[in-house]
Design a protein around this motif. Sequence first.
Motif, short mmCIF file in Angstrom:
data_model
loop_
_atom_site.label_atom_id
_atom_site.label_comp_id
_atom_site.label_asym_id
_atom_site.label_seq_id
_atom_site.Cartn_x
_atom_site.Cartn_y
_atom_site.Cartn_z
N ARG A 42 44.53 36.07 -17.90
CA ARG A 42 45.09 36.70 -17.12
C ARG A 42 46.89 35.94 -17.13
O ARG A 42 47.81 37.05 -16.61
CB ARG A 42 44.69 36.47 -15.81
CG ARG A 42 45.46 37.12 -14.47
CD ARG A 42 45.45 38.78 -14.65
NE ARG A 42 45.74 39.19 -13.40
CZ ARG A 42 47.15 39.54 -13.21
NH1 ARG A 42 47.94 38.95 -14.10
NH2 ARG A 42 47.46 40.01 -12.14
N ALA A 43 46.90 34.82 -17.32
CA ALA A 43 48.43 34.35 -17.39
C ALA A 43 49.35 34.92 -18.57
O ALA A 43 50.42 35.02 -18.53
CB ALA A 43 48.14 32.86 -17.56
N LEU A 44 48.50 35.10 -19.73
CA LEU A 44 49.21 35.65 -20.88
C LEU A 44 49.63 37.21 -20.82
O LEU A 44 50.71 37.53 -21.43
CB LEU A 44 48.20 35.57 -21.96
CG LEU A 44 48.13 33.95 -22.66
CD1 LEU A 44 46.69 34.20 -23.65
CD2 LEU A 44 49.45 33.51 -23.21
N LEU A 45 48.84 37.78 -19.74
CA LEU A 45 49.00 39.20 -19.71
C LEU A 45 50.83 39.69 -19.22
O LEU A 45 51.33 40.58 -19.93
CB LEU A 45 48.12 39.92 -18.81
CG LEU A 45 46.71 40.12 -19.28
CD1 LEU A 45 45.84 40.72 -18.28
CD2 LEU A 45 46.90 41.09 -20.55
N ASP A 46 51.21 38.76 -18.47
CA ASP A 46 52.71 39.12 -18.21
C ASP A 46 53.52 39.13 -19.42
O ASP A 46 54.41 39.89 -19.21
CB ASP A 46 52.88 38.62 -16.73
CG ASP A 46 52.29 38.81 -15.77
OD1 ASP A 46 51.73 39.91 -15.64
OD2 ASP A 46 52.16 38.20 -14.40
N PRO A 47 53.61 37.85 -19.78
CA PRO A 47 54.78 37.79 -21.09
C PRO A 47 54.10 38.86 -22.19
O PRO A 47 55.05 39.22 -22.68
CB PRO A 47 54.37 36.19 -21.48
CG PRO A 47 53.23 36.02 -20.75
CD PRO A 47 53.01 36.78 -19.84
N MET A 48 52.89 39.16 -22.34
CA MET A 48 52.56 39.94 -23.51
C MET A 48 53.07 41.46 -23.07
O MET A 48 53.37 42.20 -23.72
CB MET A 48 51.08 40.01 -23.73
CG MET A 48 50.54 38.59 -24.14
SD MET A 48 48.96 38.40 -24.24
CE MET A 48 48.42 39.60 -25.62
N ALA A 49 52.99 41.85 -21.49
CA ALA A 49 53.42 43.11 -21.16
C ALA A 49 54.76 43.08 -21.52
O ALA A 49 55.33 44.19 -21.77
CB ALA A 49 52.94 43.39 -19.91
N ASP A 50 55.50 42.30 -20.96
CA ASP A 50 56.92 42.18 -21.32
C ASP A 50 57.42 42.29 -22.84
O ASP A 50 58.31 43.13 -23.07
CB ASP A 50 57.49 40.83 -20.72
CG ASP A 50 57.46 40.60 -19.10
OD1 ASP A 50 57.37 41.66 -18.54
OD2 ASP A 50 57.51 39.24 -18.76
N ALA A 51 56.56 41.87 -23.47
CA ALA A 51 56.93 41.84 -25.17
C ALA A 51 56.75 43.17 -25.64
O ALA A 51 57.42 43.66 -26.21
CB ALA A 51 55.96 40.94 -25.79
N PHE A 52 55.80 43.67 -25.20
CA PHE A 52 55.29 45.24 -25.15
C PHE A 52 56.66 46.31 -24.97
O PHE A 52 57.04 46.94 -25.43
CB PHE A 52 54.03 45.59 -24.57
CG PHE A 52 53.62 47.06 -24.82
CD1 PHE A 52 52.62 47.26 -25.90
CD2 PHE A 52 54.17 48.18 -23.73
CE1 PHE A 52 52.11 48.61 -25.81
CE2 PHE A 52 53.66 49.34 -24.08
CZ PHE A 52 52.59 49.48 -25.00
N ASP A 53 56.97 45.99 -23.58
CA ASP A 53 57.99 46.85 -23.24
C ASP A 53 59.36 46.23 -23.92
O ASP A 53 59.89 47.47 -24.26
CB ASP A 53 58.45 46.50 -21.96
CG ASP A 53 57.19 47.00 -20.96
OD1 ASP A 53 56.60 47.74 -21.15
OD2 ASP A 53 57.28 46.39 -19.71
N ALA A 54 59.71 45.37 -24.41
CA ALA A 54 60.83 45.00 -25.06
C ALA A 54 60.75 45.71 -26.41
O ALA A 54 61.79 46.16 -27.04
CB ALA A 54 60.98 43.39 -25.38
N ALA A 55 59.57 45.48 -27.13
CA ALA A 55 59.38 46.03 -28.31
C ALA A 55 59.62 47.81 -28.35
O ALA A 55 60.29 48.13 -29.29
CB ALA A 55 58.27 45.83 -29.13
N ARG A 56 59.23 48.22 -27.26
CA ARG A 56 59.21 49.79 -27.18
C ARG A 56 60.73 50.03 -26.99
O ARG A 56 61.21 51.15 -27.42
CB ARG A 56 58.45 50.17 -25.80
CG ARG A 56 57.07 50.33 -26.17
CD ARG A 56 56.80 51.65 -26.98
NE ARG A 56 55.32 51.93 -26.92
CZ ARG A 56 54.54 52.47 -26.27
NH1 ARG A 56 54.97 53.00 -24.95
NH2 ARG A 56 53.24 52.69 -26.32
N ALA A 57 61.32 49.19 -26.16
CA ALA A 57 63.00 49.54 -25.91
C ALA A 57 63.75 49.18 -27.09
O ALA A 57 64.74 50.12 -27.57
CB ALA A 57 63.10 48.61 -24.57
N ASP A 58 63.56 48.12 -27.88
CA ASP A 58 64.45 47.88 -28.95
C ASP A 58 63.94 48.27 -30.25
O ASP A 58 64.84 48.36 -31.03
CB ASP A 58 64.84 46.30 -29.08
CG ASP A 58 65.21 45.59 -27.78
OD1 ASP A 58 65.37 46.46 -26.65
OD2 ASP A 58 65.32 44.42 -27.64
#
Length: 266
Positions: A42-58
């Motif tokens: 559960r703690a990992l999900l937030d930085p993993m979601a941020d990584a997902f969004d960053a990869a989608r954006a960049d």
Amino acid sequence: MQALDAILSATPATDPWPARRQRTDELASRYPHAAEMLRLYRALLDPMADAFDAARADGPAHADLPLFAVQRVLPGIIDATIEAGPSVLRDGVIALFVSADLEGLMRRWLDGEAVLPVETYLARACISPLLEALAQSTSPPADPFHCPACGGLPQVSYHALSGEPLVSGPRYLLCSRCSQSWIFSRMTCASCGESNGTRLPIYQEAERFPHARVDGCSTCRHYLLTFDLRRDSRAVPIVDELACLPLDLYARDQGLTKIAPNLMGN
């Protein structure tokens, strides 16, 4: 037709993270034996979601993923691990952070080279959400045992909802690297292709895990967990697998080896 279905099923989800968060919270309260592991996930999900969004954006190129992971994802994964992980894992991650060639580690994992368990955990937590965000497939898979999007091995199997009460949904495999899914034959080993039912033992603990089972193979001695979404439509296979450690332990007692260990190494 199956090849086309496999390509279409390997398209990335728009936003898989809210369902994973909700299911993690639900299972952590339902299964005390898995609470510590699910707390870390559960703690990992937030930085993993941020990584997902960053990869989608960049949209980083595949060759740039190791550096992208170190610069943009790794700090959040380390913070989450220190906050919620067991002491052995925390110490291992900190030791890697201060001494390892982190970009080289990410590249070795991405290239499929063998790395140590704590290295696998760190690289997978950082790079998998990037692969998931960027996953795409433009040609049929080279073989049915590997993901058509990234070539990874299957993590779990699941039977999808069909939308019709009396019709069984297709069976999918879910990739251990990029979390994409592809259609796979029902009574067939996902490791070696064995299709003789007498060689495919099934183990289940129906009272505790009514929607989950072990699909084993006596030929290659491998197994994976299979989830039936008809029995629990709220299930999120990548999350539910973490709560099913007793099934993993039973499979190991039968001399079976998991096709691909999950993020927590089970």
